[in-house]
Design a protein around this motif. Structure first.
Motif, PDB file in Angstrom:
ATOM      1  N   ALA A  42      32.681  65.772  19.520  1.00 20.60           N
ATOM      2  CA  ALA A  42      33.898  65.168  20.067  1.00 20.60           C
ATOM      3  C   ALA A  42      34.976  65.036  18.991  1.00 20.60           C
ATOM      4  O   ALA A  42      36.167  65.208  19.270  1.00 20.60           O
ATOM      5  CB  ALA A  42      33.575  63.802  20.671  1.00 20.60           C
ATOM      6  N   CYS A  43      34.561  64.752  17.746  1.00 16.36           N
ATOM      7  CA  CYS A  43      35.542  64.620  16.659  1.00 16.36           C
ATOM      8  C   CYS A  43      36.290  65.924  16.416  1.00 16.36           C
ATOM      9  O   CYS A  43      37.506  65.926  16.229  1.00 16.36           O
ATOM     10  CB  CYS A  43      34.830  64.186  15.373  1.00 16.36           C
ATOM     11  SG  CYS A  43      34.296  62.458  15.359  1.00 16.36           S
ATOM     12  N   VAL A  44      35.573  67.044  16.424  1.00 13.81           N
ATOM     13  CA  VAL A  44      36.220  68.340  16.227  1.00 13.81           C
ATOM     14  C   VAL A  44      37.208  68.619  17.357  1.00 13.81           C
ATOM     15  O   VAL A  44      38.349  69.029  17.121  1.00 13.81           O
ATOM     16  CB  VAL A  44      35.181  69.472  16.149  1.00 13.81           C
ATOM     17  CG1 VAL A  44      35.884  70.828  16.026  1.00 13.81           C
ATOM     18  CG2 VAL A  44      34.252  69.266  14.970  1.00 13.81           C
ATOM     19  N   VAL A  45      36.779  68.374  18.594  1.00 18.16           N
ATOM     20  CA  VAL A  45      37.638  68.640  19.747  1.00 18.16           C
ATOM     21  C   VAL A  45      38.883  67.763  19.706  1.00 18.16           C
ATOM     22  O   VAL A  45      40.000  68.217  19.982  1.00 18.16           O
ATOM     23  CB  VAL A  45      36.855  68.427  21.055  1.00 18.16           C
ATOM     24  CG1 VAL A  45      37.775  68.565  22.266  1.00 18.16           C
ATOM     25  CG2 VAL A  45      35.707  69.421  21.152  1.00 18.16           C
ATOM     26  N   LEU A  46      38.717  66.503  19.334  1.00 18.16           N
ATOM     27  CA  LEU A  46      39.876  65.607  19.244  1.00 18.16           C
ATOM     28  C   LEU A  46      40.849  66.076  18.164  1.00 18.16           C
ATOM     29  O   LEU A  46      42.071  65.980  18.341  1.00 18.16           O
ATOM     30  CB  LEU A  46      39.408  64.180  18.942  1.00 18.16           C
ATOM     31  CG  LEU A  46      38.706  63.448  20.090  1.00 18.16           C
ATOM     32  CD1 LEU A  46      38.157  62.105  19.613  1.00 18.16           C
ATOM     33  CD2 LEU A  46      39.658  63.245  21.268  1.00 18.16           C
TER      34      LEU A  46
END
Length: 361
Positions: A42-46
């Motif tokens: 999720a951190c990468v996508v955000l």
């Protein structure tokens, strides 16, 4: 009172680091609400979404220093803390056959992917970064290799995006394939641990099949993580040898005219960066020093926080437009490598089944 350079640099980093911290908190919430989505994914996508939004250039400029610090320094701290998850005792319990197969999977996939990337002429250090990410431990391995080679941010961001993409696909695809292939829970755990990239993605994929699959997957995955230091060292030797050959060829061609120009040799990066030494030290401490559950829990939270903020920073360095325009060959390498490691890992599971390996029973 005038500010010191250190104070000025600290203030410049606060906005980006604060943004990365807030994004990590949001990623935790997303993972809590949707357990199938790992926090680090999720951190990468955000991070990618942040860059895709139409911010003013002044906002991007204000955030960039802190995000750069997160993507580099915090990533290295996270890799060191990752070592506290790994005990050599747990690795030894797998047995020599499984250990040998895991080492073979990592080494074969690494050089296969590296060679494929070079054959397709990926730019810069991307072949090396993708090879590390797909064969060892995802974004952490990309960061370790980047630290060894001092790769450009652009050479690091695309492999992180591809590792995230393929690891996310694995969360959905591998459990769907399990009944078709006929794997029991322990065998499925070994397959997941040997083929999926990031630790969080391994947990998200294996837990679908239950506690047994998850336990086997984590041990196998962390055994792959143990390959990080030797593979970084080996790649460092190969890269240094290639640099020497390139310099010798340039010298022979007369491009280095030392008599007329004062040319200083470029400083070569260390074969084994300091943070990888720290990772090894953490593994040895976990193995030989009795650590409290509280310490290990704090180290685990710290590792996830450091890597989460770092991966948001790396995601924010990814331009969707540039990825679409130039990432076609990189995507081909990533997908082929993903399929390759999944197939040879499945072959290893079949060998272990035929041999009646106790660790899978």
């Amino acid at each position: 009172m005038n500010s010191t350079p250190t104070q000025t640099a600290f203030r410049r980093n606060i906005p980006g680091l604060g943004l990365a911290l807030g994004a990590f908190g949001l990623a935790l919430l997303i993972s809590f609400l949707v357990p199938a989505i790992p926090t680090l994914t999720a951190c990468v996508v955000l991070g990618i979404l942040f860059t895709a939004l139409p911010w003013r250039n002044s906002v991007r400029a204000e955030m960039k220093p802190g995000l750069t610090i997160a993507a580099r320094r915090l990533l290295r701290i996270g890799v060191v803390l990752l070592g506290f998850k790994l005990s050599l005792v747990s690795i030894a319990e797998l047995g020599w056959l499984v250990l040998g197969m895991i080492v073979a999977i990592v080494v074969i996939t690494f050089f296969f992917t590296w060679g494929l990337g070079r054959m397709l002429r990926l730019p810069g250090q991307q072949p090396l970064m993708i090879a590390a990410g797909f064969s060892i431990c995802g974004a952490s391995a990309v960061g370790a290799m980047a630290g060894m080679t001092r790769a450009k941010e652009s050479d690091t961001a695309t492999p992180v995006a591809l590792v995230t993409l393929c690891g996310t696909l694995a969360i959905a695809l591998l459990p769907a394939l399990r009944p078709l292939i006929g794997l029991d829970t322990a065998e499925f755990g070994m397959w997941v641990g040997a083929s999926v990239h990031d630790v969080g993605q391994v947990v998200a994929t294996a837990q679908i099949a239950g506690a047994t699959a998850l336990a086997v997957a984590v041990v196998v995955k962390l055994t792959r993580v143990a390959m990080l230091a030797p593979m970084v060292a080996l790649a460092g030797i190969v890269v240094a040898r290639g640099d020497r050959k390139t310099a010798a060829a340039a010298d022979a061609a007369g491009t280095l005219e030392a008599d007329s120009v004062d040319v200083k040799p470029a400083k070569r990066p260390a074969i084994l960066p300091l943070f990888v030494v720290g990772f090894l030290a953490a593994v040895l401490v976990r193995t030989f020093v009795p650590l409290s559950d509280g310490f290990l829990e704090v180290a685990s939270y710290g590792q996830e926080l450091m890597l989460g903020m770092a991966l948001f920073g790396l995601g924010a360095a990814i331009s969707i437009g540039n990825l679409i325009r130039t990432g076609g060959r990189s995507l081909v390498v990533a997908l082929v490598s993903w399929a390759f490691i999944a197939l040879i890992s499945l072959g290893a599971v079949e060998i272990a089944r035929a041999a009646g390996v106790a660790a899978l029973g």
